[in-house]
Design a protein around this motif. Structure first.
Motif, PDB file in Angstrom:
ATOM      1  N   GLU A  40       0.828  -1.197   0.000  1.00 31.66           N
ATOM      2  CA  GLU A  40       0.000   0.000   0.000  1.00 31.66           C
ATOM      3  C   GLU A  40       0.866   1.252   0.000  1.00 31.66           C
ATOM      4  N   VAL A  41       0.469   2.218  -0.816  1.00 29.37           N
ATOM      5  CA  VAL A  41       1.146   3.504  -0.885  1.00 29.37           C
ATOM      6  C   VAL A  41       0.084   4.579  -0.729  1.00 29.37           C
ATOM      7  N   SER A  42       0.268   5.475   0.240  1.00 28.72           N
ATOM      8  CA  SER A  42      -0.700   6.545   0.483  1.00 28.72           C
ATOM      9  C   SER A  42      -0.057   7.901   0.251  1.00 28.72           C
ATOM     10  N   ILE A  43      -0.821   8.773  -0.375  1.00 24.98           N
ATOM     11  CA  ILE A  43      -0.399  10.152  -0.567  1.00 24.98           C
ATOM     12  C   ILE A  43      -1.508  11.038  -0.010  1.00 24.98           C
ATOM     13  N   GLU A  44      -1.145  11.852   0.965  1.00 18.40           N
ATOM     14  CA  GLU A  44      -2.108  12.718   1.624  1.00 18.40           C
ATOM     15  C   GLU A  44      -2.884  13.554   0.610  1.00 18.40           C
ATOM     16  N   GLY A  47      -4.982   9.871  -2.015  1.00 20.62           N
ATOM     17  CA  GLY A  47      -5.581   8.559  -1.819  1.00 20.62           C
ATOM     18  C   GLY A  47      -4.538   7.496  -1.571  1.00 20.62           C
ATOM     19  N   THR A  48      -5.005   6.240  -1.640  1.00 27.06           N
ATOM     20  CA  THR A  48      -4.164   5.074  -1.381  1.00 27.06           C
ATOM     21  C   THR A  48      -4.232   4.119  -2.554  1.00 27.06           C
ATOM     22  N   LEU A  49      -3.075   3.628  -2.978  1.00 26.80           N
ATOM     23  CA  LEU A  49      -2.988   2.620  -4.018  1.00 26.80           C
ATOM     24  C   LEU A  49      -2.625   1.310  -3.331  1.00 26.80           C
ATOM     25  N   VAL A  50      -3.418   0.263  -3.577  1.00 26.94           N
ATOM     26  CA  VAL A  50      -3.166  -1.050  -2.980  1.00 26.94           C
ATOM     27  C   VAL A  50      -2.955  -2.063  -4.096  1.00 26.94           C
ATOM     28  N   ASN A  51      -1.833  -2.754  -4.038  1.00 26.34           N
ATOM     29  CA  ASN A  51      -1.541  -3.839  -4.989  1.00 26.34           C
ATOM     30  C   ASN A  51      -1.380  -5.128  -4.209  1.00 26.34           C
TER      31      ASN A  51
END
Length: 54
Positions: A40-44, A47-51
């Motif tokens: 998971e990568v989140s950017i304030e 949003g959040t990208l989940v792979n």
């Protein structure tokens, strides 16, 4: 990177590895990504990208 693809303003490039994935650790302490793991990568304010690895 720009030698291989077109980059546009706002493009985000992520590099690196998750904690524990490091060849300098003793073999019994190395943790490798495996099928079913989620990254998971989140950017304030974006949003959040989940792979999920297959």
């Amino acid at each position: 990177m720009s030698k291989h693809m077109t980059l546009k303003p706002g493009d985000v490039i992520f590099t690196g590895t998750p904690e524990g994935v490091f060849l300098g650790y003793p073999e019994n302490e190395q943790v490798w990504l495996k099928s079913g793991d989620k990254v998971e990568v989140s950017i304030e304010k974006i949003g959040t990208l989940v792979n999920t690895l297959e």
